[in-house]
Enzyme design. Structure first.
Site: not given
Ligand code: AMP
Length: 302
Positions: A203-204, A206, A236
């Site tokens: 997370g924040e 690294g 992501d």
């Molecule tokens: P992150 O990078 O972990 O913050 O991912 C956030 C993104 O994951 C959000 O835009 C959600 O739409 C997506 N997300 C959340 N839960 C799920 C899930 N169970 N399956 C797929 N994508 C998800």
């Protein structure tokens, strides 16, 4: 090299200490592809419902992302509700409405068959595996997952992991997957499950990359940011910068992997500055390079 990504294309309803947003564009594949598009050609495989408009799709196509693999089905788009308290590293899931993802059978356009890199962004592990099997010729497979799938689809996830070369997950997921309290022991276990490299995101704070061949781990920083408006998609976006940079290089050397860790951090640091993918939409390559220099100065000793 071009990247094919499969994952959620979604609407997110979010609450953070800085405000709330309802049904804004989100999804793991959305953040990944926007981020990777600054480095290489990106193709997306996913599914959306009839509430997903051409304006939503244009956010991706305006960045040159190939969306021919996004199926339009009747029904509603995947919708995730998340909330963050004072800990920006942990999202609390309020709801997960799979909607059109429930009956999704991924179809890969013929034009995507020559993709060299595959990224299995967060979605049900069976769908990840299905796409992996439909792309037997890719040179490199990256992957991600989350606590929900570790908890309810563990067996399917373990099958998928056998086919992943580089896994990117966060600390909590690594510990949950292995039932280990130590990150190093968790990393060692995961590296026996299939992946040859493992990026654990803090997370924040690294991210650290671990290798199955016994090479030393490498840690890249995150940028200390005063106001994290919305952490959604940071992971992501990290993955998009990381895989995108790798795809832009002629060879996968240890130096390329280390620089990819920095580019991942750079891209993630932009996303959290605003809600949703807003900051990625206005971003320029010059801003990316300027921040890369900042990341270097953050950690270079001499
Ligand atoms: P992150 O990078 O972990 O913050 O991912 C956030 C993104 O994951 C959000 O835009 C959600 O739409 C997506 N997300 C959340 N839960 C799920 C899930 N169970 N399956 C797929 N994508 C998800």
């Amino acid at each position: 090299m071009s990247i094919l990504v499969v994952g959620s294309v979604a609407f997110d309803t979010l609450k953070t200490p800085f405000g709330e947003r309802k049904k804004i564009l989100g999804g793991a594949a959305t953040y990944f592809s926007l981020s990777a598009s600054f480095f290489t050609d990106v193709r997306v495989v996913g599914i959306v419902g009839d509430d997903f408009t051409s304006e939503h799709e244009a956010v991706l196509t305006n960045r040159g992302i190939d969306t021919r693999g996004i199926e339009h089905a009747s029904g509603k788009t995947f919708h995730w509700g998340g909330e963050y308290g004072d800990n920006v590293n942990e999202a609390e899931t309020k709801f997960t409405d799979l909607n059109v993802f429930e009956n999704f059978a991924p179809k890969i356009p013929d034009a995507y068959q020559d993709s060299e890199i595959l990224f299995l962004a967060n979605i049900q592990p069976e769908l990840q595996l299905d796409v992996r099997r439909k792309m037997p010729r890719v040179a490199l497979v990256g992957g991600d997952t989350m606590n929900l799938w570790i908890n309810i689809k563990r067996a399917e996830l373990l099958e998928t992991l056998k086919e992943v070369d580089i896994l990117l997950i966060n600390d909590t997921e690594a510990k949950l997957l292995t039932s280990e309290h130590s990150l190093v022991l968790a990393a060692r276990k995961i590296l026996t499950l299939g992946p040859k490299s493992l990026v654990i995101k803090h997370g924040e704070y690294g991210a650290t990359i671990f290798f199955s061949d016994g090479s030393h781990p490498f840690r890249a920083p995150a940028l200390p940011i005063a106001e994290v408006h919305d952490p959604t998609g940071a992971g992501d976006t990290f993955a998009g910068g990381f895989m995108g940079y790798i795809a832009s290089q002629p060879e996968l050397t240890p130096t390329v992997l280390k620089r990819a860790m920095f580019y991942g951090g750079v891209m993630g640091s932009f996303t959290v500055e605003r809600f949703g993918p807003e900051r990625l939409i206005s971003l320029t390559r010059d801003e990316i390079e300027e921040r890369f220099r900042l990341f270097r100065s953050l950690t270079h000793l001499d």
